[in-house]
Design an enzyme around this catalytic site. Structure first.
Site, PDB file in Angstrom:
ATOM      1  N   HIS A 307       0.955  -1.165   0.108  1.00  0.00           N
ATOM      2  CA  HIS A 307      -0.090  -0.032  -0.161  1.00  0.00           C
ATOM      3  C   HIS A 307       0.743   1.340  -0.011  1.00  0.00           C
ATOM      4  O   HIS A 307       1.961   1.370   0.747  1.00  0.00           O
ATOM      5  CB  HIS A 307      -0.960   0.159   1.202  1.00  0.00           C
ATOM      6  CG  HIS A 307      -2.343   0.777   1.166  1.00  0.00           C
ATOM      7  ND1 HIS A 307      -1.842   2.198   1.364  1.00  0.00           N
ATOM      8  CD2 HIS A 307      -3.441   0.821   0.597  1.00  0.00           C
ATOM      9  CE1 HIS A 307      -3.230   2.867   1.342  1.00  0.00           C
ATOM     10  NE2 HIS A 307      -4.038   1.826   0.738  1.00  0.00           N
ATOM     11  N   ASP A 365      -7.976  -5.222   0.157  1.00  0.00           N
ATOM     12  CA  ASP A 365      -8.486  -5.875  -1.107  1.00  0.00           C
ATOM     13  C   ASP A 365      -8.350  -7.409  -1.198  1.00  0.00           C
ATOM     14  O   ASP A 365      -8.800  -8.143  -2.085  1.00  0.00           O
ATOM     15  CB  ASP A 365      -7.819  -5.432  -2.427  1.00  0.00           C
ATOM     16  CG  ASP A 365      -8.819  -4.122  -2.549  1.00  0.00           C
ATOM     17  OD1 ASP A 365      -9.969  -3.927  -2.184  1.00  0.00           O
ATOM     18  OD2 ASP A 365      -8.367  -3.224  -3.284  1.00  0.00           O
TER      19      ASP A 365
HETATM   20  N1  CMC Z   1       4.207  -7.441  -5.144  1.00  0.00           N
HETATM   21  C1  CMC Z   1       5.756  -7.437  -5.221  1.00  0.00           C
HETATM   22  N2  CMC Z   1       6.251  -6.274  -5.118  1.00  0.00           N
HETATM   23  C2  CMC Z   1       5.659  -5.503  -4.863  1.00  0.00           C
HETATM   24  C3  CMC Z   1       4.236  -5.063  -4.874  1.00  0.00           C
HETATM   25  C4  CMC Z   1       3.624  -6.451  -4.563  1.00  0.00           C
HETATM   26  N3  CMC Z   1       1.956  -6.336  -4.599  1.00  0.00           N
HETATM   27  N4  CMC Z   1       3.881  -3.857  -4.287  1.00  0.00           N
HETATM   28  C5  CMC Z   1       5.168  -3.317  -4.259  1.00  0.00           C
HETATM   29  N5  CMC Z   1       6.121  -4.045  -4.677  1.00  0.00           N
HETATM   30  C6  CMC Z   1       7.505  -3.592  -4.673  1.00  0.00           C
HETATM   31  C7  CMC Z   1       7.919  -2.887  -5.888  1.00  0.00           C
HETATM   32  O1  CMC Z   1       8.197  -3.867  -6.894  1.00  0.00           O
HETATM   33  C8  CMC Z   1       8.908  -1.770  -5.567  1.00  0.00           C
HETATM   34  O2  CMC Z   1      10.121  -2.474  -5.362  1.00  0.00           O
HETATM   35  P1  CMC Z   1      11.615  -1.823  -5.719  1.00  0.00           P
HETATM   36  O3  CMC Z   1      11.976  -0.804  -4.266  1.00  0.00           O
HETATM   37  O4  CMC Z   1      12.555  -2.962  -5.712  1.00  0.00           O
HETATM   38  O5  CMC Z   1      11.494  -1.075  -7.006  1.00  0.00           O
HETATM   39  C9  CMC Z   1       8.462  -1.477  -3.888  1.00  0.00           C
HETATM   40  O6  CMC Z   1       7.943  -2.491  -3.529  1.00  0.00           O
HETATM   41  C10 CMC Z   1       7.782  -0.287  -3.798  1.00  0.00           C
HETATM   42  O7  CMC Z   1       6.693  -0.317  -4.677  1.00  0.00           O
HETATM   43  P2  CMC Z   1       6.023   1.089  -5.279  1.00  0.00           P
HETATM   44  O8  CMC Z   1       5.164   0.481  -6.424  1.00  0.00           O
HETATM   45  O9  CMC Z   1       7.050   1.931  -5.306  1.00  0.00           O
HETATM   46  O10 CMC Z   1       4.923   1.274  -4.069  1.00  0.00           O
HETATM   47  P3  CMC Z   1       3.518   2.149  -4.211  1.00  0.00           P
HETATM   48  O11 CMC Z   1       3.611   2.957  -2.939  1.00  0.00           O
HETATM   49  O12 CMC Z   1       3.884   3.231  -5.590  1.00  0.00           O
HETATM   50  O13 CMC Z   1       2.506   1.211  -4.795  1.00  0.00           O
HETATM   51  C11 CMC Z   1       0.525  -0.207  -4.667  1.00  0.00           C
HETATM   52  C12 CMC Z   1       1.629   0.798  -3.953  1.00  0.00           C
HETATM   53  C13 CMC Z   1      -0.626  -0.621  -3.893  1.00  0.00           C
HETATM   54  C14 CMC Z   1       0.258   0.532  -5.755  1.00  0.00           C
HETATM   55  C15 CMC Z   1       1.581  -1.625  -4.806  1.00  0.00           C
HETATM   56  O14 CMC Z   1       1.871  -2.017  -3.646  1.00  0.00           O
HETATM   57  C16 CMC Z   1       0.831  -2.389  -5.867  1.00  0.00           C
HETATM   58  O15 CMC Z   1       0.856  -2.431  -6.871  1.00  0.00           O
HETATM   59  N6  CMC Z   1       0.102  -3.587  -4.937  1.00  0.00           N
HETATM   60  C17 CMC Z   1      -0.621  -4.479  -5.609  1.00  0.00           C
HETATM   61  C18 CMC Z   1      -1.940  -3.963  -6.097  1.00  0.00           C
HETATM   62  C19 CMC Z   1      -2.960  -3.576  -4.603  1.00  0.00           C
HETATM   63  O16 CMC Z   1      -3.071  -4.508  -4.199  1.00  0.00           O
HETATM   64  N7  CMC Z   1      -3.459  -2.719  -4.883  1.00  0.00           N
HETATM   65  C20 CMC Z   1      -4.529  -2.224  -3.729  1.00  0.00           C
HETATM   66  C21 CMC Z   1      -4.333  -1.136  -2.836  1.00  0.00           C
HETATM   67  S1  CMC Z   1      -5.409  -1.218  -1.377  1.00  0.00           S
HETATM   68  C22 CMC Z   1      -6.853  -0.559  -2.132  1.00  0.00           C
HETATM   69  C23 CMC Z   1      -6.918   0.877  -2.340  1.00  0.00           C
HETATM   70  O17 CMC Z   1      -6.891   1.531  -1.388  1.00  0.00           O
HETATM   71  O18 CMC Z   1      -7.232   1.062  -3.536  1.00  0.00           O
END
Ligand code: CMC
Length: 431
Positions: A307, A365
């Protein structure tokens, strides 16, 4: 220079002073509105990782400590003692209602559940296999063509009626989209039922048979709606605020928010979780997929994990996890392999060094999809269910934004990286 100000010094020695704004709780905010005027530079923060886009009285999140407050009340207390309609009143009005206020609000929402009959014709124009989120956003956008008496954004009374309509009619629109997809007749709302019971009735009853209410399903949905009701400046809510900041009518702004919610990084994650579980297939495949999620060269992510704001745990996930177990325990014939797989994946990821180090925990989720599946709600309706809960948050934020006398149109700046100015070349002269 005031002590509570930041002083920025540019490379050429230009100084600018920036007020520090302090909220009720949470980090201070540096007001940089004068930065371009004084220093000739913009700030750069793709994804708004460290940028506040507005002031808001509605919801507070502390991502480090896993705190979520609606109008100051912890979501855990609301989940335990309240219900979605009362939480909706709280989000819209800022205070918990008295008994009389709650009764009146509940009655008002029940009285707004029907759709203009002309809107029902719309549904026949969609392909039978249209995604219900596509229908939801299109039909909500069309509400501005039917409810002209709530389009004057400067009229507080019209703004209230808009909020009631969105909250009350979204379940009816969602159920109509579902009935279309399975070729069953649309079921009109029943105002003798409460919010979630009425939704279940519209989704699952048929004219040919009496409907037996599933009380556990009603309880679980009510809890999910409380947990999804608001989440401060998330992607879809920011979209609603941004679209609404132009003065566009509120139904258009909500339709924009629904579209933003659809994406798999946001509300679409609950649907993506189930698709991922189907792809993983069996417990034996878990380690292969966990390895894929950890591989930087592989775009695969574990859906339902991680998240932007919560870096220790998602308090909504803790509450909903318990409900997921309760719902699964009540089922006569659960899809056991799928649920076993989900619970095993949860355990493997929680113990994995990569996920621990990057603070990637199951989010709301991950569990909401499991509950919806157990309740017999089809996968492509999952994000629609999220939208129903979030509708009140969108309405509350739109009302707050539009009522701000200092409100401005949202208009971010950019770092331009395209070609510099160049002269047009006639087509025959291009090499
Ligand atoms: N699986 C594997 N690796 C992950 C995941 C994941 N679900 N989420 C983040 N990472 C890794 C990402 O690759 C990155 O690695 P590195 O530092 O080596 O580049 C690191 O963790 C940080 O990720 P980020 O994408 O920079 O983090 P963010 O804050 O921009 O993204 C997120 C947050 C929720 C979009 C992301 O964690 C994700 O894509 N999760 C899966 C989708 C999901 O479950 N979304 C629902 C969110 S809760 C409901 C809502 O509020 O909408």
């Amino acid at each position: 220079m005031s002590q509570d100000a930041y002083r920025l010094i540019g490379p050429d020695g230009t100084e600018s002073e920036h007020a520090v704004l302090t909220g009720t709780t949470g980090p201070d905010v540096i007001d940089i509105a004068n930065l371009y005027r004084e220093q000739g530079v913009f700030t750069y923060d793709p994804g708004f990782v460290a940028t506040g886009s507005c002031k808001s009285d509605i919801t507070f999140i502390d991502g480090e400590d896993g705190v979520l407050l609606y109008r100051g009340y912890p979501v855990e207390q609301l989940a335990k003692h309240s219900n979605f309609i009362e939480v909706s009143y709280l989000l819209l009005h800022g205070e918990l209602p008295t008994t009389q206020e709650l009764e009146e609000f509940d009655r008002t929402i029940r009285l707004h559940t029907m759709l203009n009959e002309g809107m029902l014709q719309f549904f026949n124009g969609f392909r039978y296999d249209a995604h219900p989120m596509a229908i939801l956003s299109a039909v909500v956008g069309s509400m501005s063509a039917y409810y002209h008496d709530t389009l004057d954004t400067s009229n507080p009374e019209e703004r209230d009626i808009f909020a009631h309509r969105i909250l009350a009619k979204l379940p009816t629109i969602a159920a109509a989209a579902y009935k279309l997809s399975i070729g069953q007749p649309f079921m009109y709302p029943r105002n003798d039922l409460n919010y979630t019971e009425n939704l279940l009735q519209m989704l699952f009853s048929v004219p040919a048979e009496p409907y037996v209410m599933d009380e556990i399903a009603a309880e679980a949905l009510d809890l999910l709606f409380i947990l999804h009701a608001d989440h401060e400046q998330n992607c879809s809510t920011s979209t609603v605020r941004m679209a609404g900041s132009s003065g566009a009518n509120p139904y258009s702004a909500i339709a924009a928010g629904i579209s933003a919610l659809w994406g798999p990084a946001h509300g679409g994650a609950n649907e993506a979780v189930l698709e991922m579980l189907e792809e993983i297939g069996t417990v034996e495949n878990i380690s292969k997929y966990v390895d894929k999620a950890k591989d930087r060269d592989d775009p695969f992510r574990l859906m339902g994990f991680g998240h932007r704001v919560y870096k220790n745990f998602d308090p909504r996930a803790t509450i909903i996890r318990e409900m997921a177990h309760k719902v699964l325990a009540q089922l006569d014939n659960p899809d056991t392999p799928m649920f076993d797989l989900a619970l095993e994946l949860e355990q493997v990821a929680l113990k994995d060094e990569y996920f621990i180090e990057k603070n990637l925990y199951p989010n709301v989720d991950f569990y909401s999809g499991i509950i919806y599946k157990a309740l017999g709600i089809p996968t492509d309706m999952f994000t629609v269910m999220f939208a129903l809960g979030r509708s009140v948050g969108w309405a509350a934020h739109w009302r707050e934004m539009i009522a701000d006398p200092k409100g401005k149109i949202s208009r971010p700046r950019q770092l331009y990286t395209g070609p510099p100015q160049r002269d047009y070349v006639l087509v025959d002269e291009r090499g």
